[in-house]
Design a protein around this motif. Structure first.
Motif: not given
Length: 210
Positions: A126-129, A138-141, A156-158
């Motif tokens: 899942k993508t995130g920031t 821990i950020g979002k997504g 996460y991916t970005f």
């Protein structure tokens, strides 16, 4: 004479073009990261990157994990620490070889990198920031996973910016440890084997980052 030379050159040129076309069309399975071997055998073919990991696995009696005969079977995702990371750990701790590492540490460091029962490719994460809150790593997504060791990783991916254009860069995997708060990037992803998928961690990864 000039005409004969021209014909010979033309034939050679066409022959070279034909050979290149045939070669490019032939899919050997290596260009897209697929290896028709076990993960263990794949590691053995690239001693520069994986020789010390193999030594750790032998010391921890985890060879069966990469051969697909352990409790995790043939469906798991491995975030592989390369020999550079292991060598740095040895040097930092006054050791000269893997044989000096405690067996329990070898096992823990490897299982920290095993995401069990799932083959997850780059595009499936899942993508995130990243977090902008200093009090939380821990950020979002993204998604939090429990690794084989019991440790948790937020993954996460970005897409970074490229040439000043937001989200124009390559999609990359990032792993964050809620325990150590360290962030690690995957350097090479989607290495498929018969016993699981490998995502190779960047060379500056430290074994204690997870």
């Amino acid at each position: 004479m000039k005409k004969i030379i021209y014909i010979v050159v033309l034939c050679l040129t066409l022959g070279m073009m034909s050979s290149c076309t045939d070669y490019n069309f032939d899919d050997t399975g290596l260009a897209n990261g697929k290896h028709e071997t076990t993960m263990w055998d794949y590691f053995k073919t690239d001693t520069y990157n994986w020789s010390l990991l193999c030594e750790m696995a032998e010391r921890a009696q985890l060879v069966g994990l990469f051969q697909g005969t352990s409790q995790y079977g043939k469906d798991f995702t491995f975030f592989g620490p390369t020999s550079n990371s292991i060598r740095r750990y040895l040097y930092k701790n006054g050791m000269t070889s893997v044989s000096e590492m405690p067996v329990s540490d070898c096992k823990k460091f490897i299982l920290n990198c095993v995401l069990p029962h799932k083959r997850i490719m780059l595009d499936d994460f899942k993508t995130g920031t990243k977090s902008s809150d200093p009090s939380s790593p821990i950020g979002k997504g993204g998604e939090t996973f429990t690794m084989a060791s019991g440790e948790k990783l937020w993954i996460y991916t970005f897409r970074e910016s490229y040439d000043g254009v937001p989200n124009a860069g390559p999609l990359q995997i990032y792993l964050v440890s809620p325990t150590t708060t360290k962030t690690t990037r995957v350097a090479s992803c989607n290495i498929e084997t018969q016993t699981g998928v490998v995502h190779s961690l960047e060379y500056n990864f430290s074994l204690t980052d997870f």
